[in-house]
Motif scaffolding. Sequence first.
Motif, short mmCIF file in Angstrom:
data_model
loop_
_atom_site.label_atom_id
_atom_site.label_comp_id
_atom_site.label_asym_id
_atom_site.label_seq_id
_atom_site.Cartn_x
_atom_site.Cartn_y
_atom_site.Cartn_z
N ALA A 5 0.82 -1.21 0.00
CA ALA A 5 0.00 0.00 0.00
C ALA A 5 0.85 1.26 0.00
O ALA A 5 0.41 2.31 -0.41
CB ALA A 5 -0.93 -0.01 1.21
N ALA A 265 -8.21 -5.64 -2.16
CA ALA A 265 -8.03 -4.20 -1.99
C ALA A 265 -9.27 -3.55 -1.39
O ALA A 265 -9.17 -2.63 -0.57
CB ALA A 265 -7.70 -3.56 -3.35
N GLU A 268 -9.39 -4.26 2.29
CA GLU A 268 -8.42 -3.42 3.00
C GLU A 268 -8.79 -1.95 2.95
O GLU A 268 -8.25 -1.15 3.73
CB GLU A 268 -7.03 -3.64 2.38
N ASN A 269 -9.69 -1.59 2.05
CA ASN A 269 -10.14 -0.19 1.91
C ASN A 269 -11.66 -0.16 1.93
O ASN A 269 -12.32 0.10 0.91
CB ASN A 269 -9.61 0.40 0.59
N ARG A 271 -13.87 1.86 2.84
CA ARG A 271 -14.56 3.07 2.37
C ARG A 271 -14.77 3.03 0.86
O ARG A 271 -15.78 3.55 0.36
CB ARG A 271 -13.76 4.31 2.77
N GLU A 272 -13.81 2.44 0.15
CA GLU A 272 -13.97 2.33 -1.31
C GLU A 272 -15.08 1.34 -1.65
O GLU A 272 -15.79 1.52 -2.64
CB GLU A 272 -12.64 1.91 -1.95
N TRP A 273 -15.20 0.29 -0.84
CA TRP A 273 -16.30 -0.66 -1.05
C TRP A 273 -17.64 0.04 -0.86
O TRP A 273 -18.55 -0.09 -1.68
CB TRP A 273 -16.15 -1.83 -0.08
N TRP A 293 -4.10 -1.77 -10.14
CA TRP A 293 -3.66 -2.18 -8.82
C TRP A 293 -3.04 -3.57 -8.86
O TRP A 293 -2.00 -3.82 -8.28
CB TRP A 293 -4.84 -2.15 -7.86
N ARG A 340 -2.42 4.44 -3.45
CA ARG A 340 -3.79 4.57 -2.94
C ARG A 340 -4.73 3.90 -3.93
O ARG A 340 -4.69 4.15 -5.12
CB ARG A 340 -4.17 6.04 -2.77
N PHE A 341 -5.59 3.00 -3.41
CA PHE A 341 -6.60 2.35 -4.24
C PHE A 341 -7.79 3.27 -4.36
O PHE A 341 -8.48 3.56 -3.37
CB PHE A 341 -7.00 1.01 -3.61
N ASP A 342 -8.05 3.77 -5.58
CA ASP A 342 -9.06 4.81 -5.80
C ASP A 342 -9.96 4.36 -6.94
O ASP A 342 -9.57 4.40 -8.11
CB ASP A 342 -8.36 6.12 -6.14
#
Length: 430
Positions: A5, A265, A268-269, A271-273, A293, A340-342
Amino acid sequence: MRITAACHGPECDLGAVDLSDHDFYATGDPHPVWAHMRRHAPVHLSTLPDGRSFWSVTRYHDVDAVLRDHTRFTSSKGTLLSVLGGTDPAGNKMMAASDPPVHTALRKPMSKVLSHRALQPHNPQVRRVVHRMLAPLLDGGVWDIAEAGARFPMAFTGTLMGLPEEDWEQLARLTTAAIAPQDAGYRRSEGHGTLAAAHHELFAYFSGQVRRRRRDPGDNLVGFLVGMEADGRALRHDELVYNCYSLLLGANVTTPHAVAATVLALIENPREWDRWRAGLSLTSTAVEEGLRWSSPANHFMRHATRDMVLRGQPIQEGDAVVAWLGSANRDEEVFADPYRFDIARSPNRHVAFGFGPHYCVGAPLARIALGALFRVLVPAVERFTLAGPVEHLASNFAAGIKSLPLTARLSPEAARAIGAAVAEDGPVIV
């Protein structure tokens, strides 16, 4: 392969790192190494204990230059580290291992039948496959999305190619063995024995399929290749076998690893989900971010056709040059905040499918499959939870996850829809 990350910590000793080592990607982390190389050694020569050597290219624009310019960097001598120092028997016979004009003659007719428009009629089949892939979630038990994903592409690629359903599971296993011959789950013997055995079985299989399609082509991709002309002539038997193998390999080593890595991902993120569940219109950009990613195809190799200087390093004619796609997709000069996964990242000119004339001919199918999967998965699953350790594939080519056990909380509406779809369509091998 672990997907870091962020890259912090001490600078690495490049002399102590072997980027060709399959096990490094199962237990190590290449991202700090690539970050160091981008900063301090963007064109770096590695020499292996047996004397073989290759140049590593890690910056985005250099990867672009190497993969795009076939006049300086040829594909005909082998495109993967597995053939480093040897001769690729598929050179100038397989689309992936040839340069224009041979490559162009092979690619042009294939790209028409694999275009996004040509594949649209297969969308219902892909959606059915997705529903049946998700069926194990209905009982609330542990579901290994990496294992399910490894078989996912066969259910539509196998159909497109006209391959019998009873062969799909074995073909999925053989293609993974071909790109991860040192992985404990696929290794049959020491040295190159596993790779040789996998190639032998796959080539023998497709040799039989080609002979069968000469008698009865049918409406499928293998039959299309048998009847196809490249530069005004029909393909020879060995060319047909190599290109059938290449098409299946490409499908089976890209899509499943993008699925598993994207889901990990999102775990681990979270909020993105939540962001994705709140706006399914983000699916297209989210799929592209998942591809950036994960960078499922870890590298492509070329050979220099002439003496040259690249970022101050003297490269000689015949030298092997390896372009690391996973590094290019984290290049700080191109991607803002690359670790950052966006899911809304824009622009996102990732290189997961390569660059230039060898841009993956199967990219439209991969995007259709991934889009169909996540358009069902995202609204269906309220939350994923890891249910065991994540295991990474020992492969220097496929940045893969081979085990990702999960539990999921389904929305009631999604559970009913998946159950109804499975009941209507019946079982399938996924």
